[in-house]
Design an enzyme around this catalytic site. Structure first.
Site, PDB file in Angstrom:
ATOM      1  N   ALA A 115       0.860  -1.188   0.000  1.00  0.00           N
ATOM      2  CA  ALA A 115       0.000   0.000   0.000  1.00  0.00           C
ATOM      3  C   ALA A 115       0.891   1.231   0.000  1.00  0.00           C
ATOM      4  O   ALA A 115       1.721   1.409   0.894  1.00  0.00           O
ATOM      5  CB  ALA A 115      -0.910   0.000   1.227  1.00  0.00           C
ATOM      6  N   GLU A 117      -4.761  -7.445  -5.459  1.00  0.00           N
ATOM      7  CA  GLU A 117      -3.513  -8.191  -5.589  1.00  0.00           C
ATOM      8  C   GLU A 117      -3.460  -9.349  -4.609  1.00  0.00           C
ATOM      9  O   GLU A 117      -3.075 -10.467  -4.968  1.00  0.00           O
ATOM     10  CB  GLU A 117      -2.329  -7.245  -5.365  1.00  0.00           C
TER      11      GLU A 117
END
Length: 257
Positions: free
Chosen positions: A132, A199
């Site tokens: 992130a 993902e």
């Protein structure tokens, strides 16, 4: 007594004058053409001389450049051989346990990933790094750099993503190009943001998933997802990023015989 005009004689003289005029014109044309040919030949010699000189100069430049390229290639080949030898030596040290100490859970994770990769086909990247950006960018960059120093090729969005093309399609393609995946789990990652959730969803059920915990605990990861393999992973609270990279490289890179 007046002279009588002789028309026949006049015509003969006119014809003779015309022939002489035509002959003179032809002579001048031949002389002009000969001069043109002479000038053209002289110019052509100059052009040929210039072209030969230019070709010699260009060939010298090309030869000098080729020598420089050969020298650079030789230096690169020497550097590559040195780097491979260094990486090979480091890998041997890693697998001998000289550079990193594993917990039992980490050892089991590394062995599971390494075993799974033995049957993997060759791909463009060794691993796909998922993180992130909001709180994992700096650690992600450091981990990527450390891994690549150890010879691990990493798909990393800041480098691989091409502006102007579909980010989703490029990430999906990156996942397919990698032999395994690293999930850098951070507080923002665990909030389930779109890209990281997408993902991780593609990586979750793979035995080649390598979790790396940064500023989160296994308990927090368990609340986010109870299906991470054995809740095993590497922790930045326990090891430096460089040490974690060594542990991952041990699992990901082929064994050195």
């Amino acid at each position: 007594m007046a002279t009588r005009f002789n028309a026949a004689k006049f015509q003969r003289e006119m014809r003779n004058a015309q022939r002489k005029a035509e002959q003179e014109v032809q002579r001048q044309v031949r002389a002009y053409n000969q001069e043109v040919d002479r000038v053209n030949r002289a110019n052509q010699r100059k052009v040929d001389d210039h072209n030969r000189a230019a070709q010699r100069h260009n060939q010298q430049v090309v030869d000098r450049f080729n020598r420089q390229v050969a020298s650079v290639n030789a230096a690169n080949a020497k550097a590559n051989a040195h780097n491979k030898a260094t990486i090979s030596r480091l890998n041997s040290q890693l697998r001998a346990g000289q550079s990193a100490q594993y917990t039992p859970a980490e050892q089991e994770l590394a062995e599971r990933v390494h075993t799974a990769l033995l049957t993997q086909d060759e791909r463009e990247y060794d691993t796909f790094l998922s993180y992130a950006r909001i709180d994992g960018s700096d650690t992600g960059v450091e981990l990527r750099d450390c891994l690549e120093e150890l010879g691990v090729s990493v798909w990393f969005d800041e480098v691989a993503i091409v502006p102007g093309k579909s980010q989703a399609l490029q990430m999906d393609k990156g996942l397919r190009k990698a032999r395994c995946g690293i999930a850098l789990l951070t507080p923002a990652y665990l909030t389930g943001r779109f890209w990281t959730e997408r993902e991780l969803g593609a990586l979750l059920h793979k035995s080649t998933l390598i979790p790396v915990l940064h500023n989160v605990t296994f308990d927090e990861v368990a609340e986010y997802s109870g299906i991470l393999p054995d809740l095993a992973g590497f922790e930045t609270s326990r090891d430096a990023v460089a040490v974690i990279a060594q542990k991952i490289a041990t699992a990901v890179l082929p064994s050195q015989e």
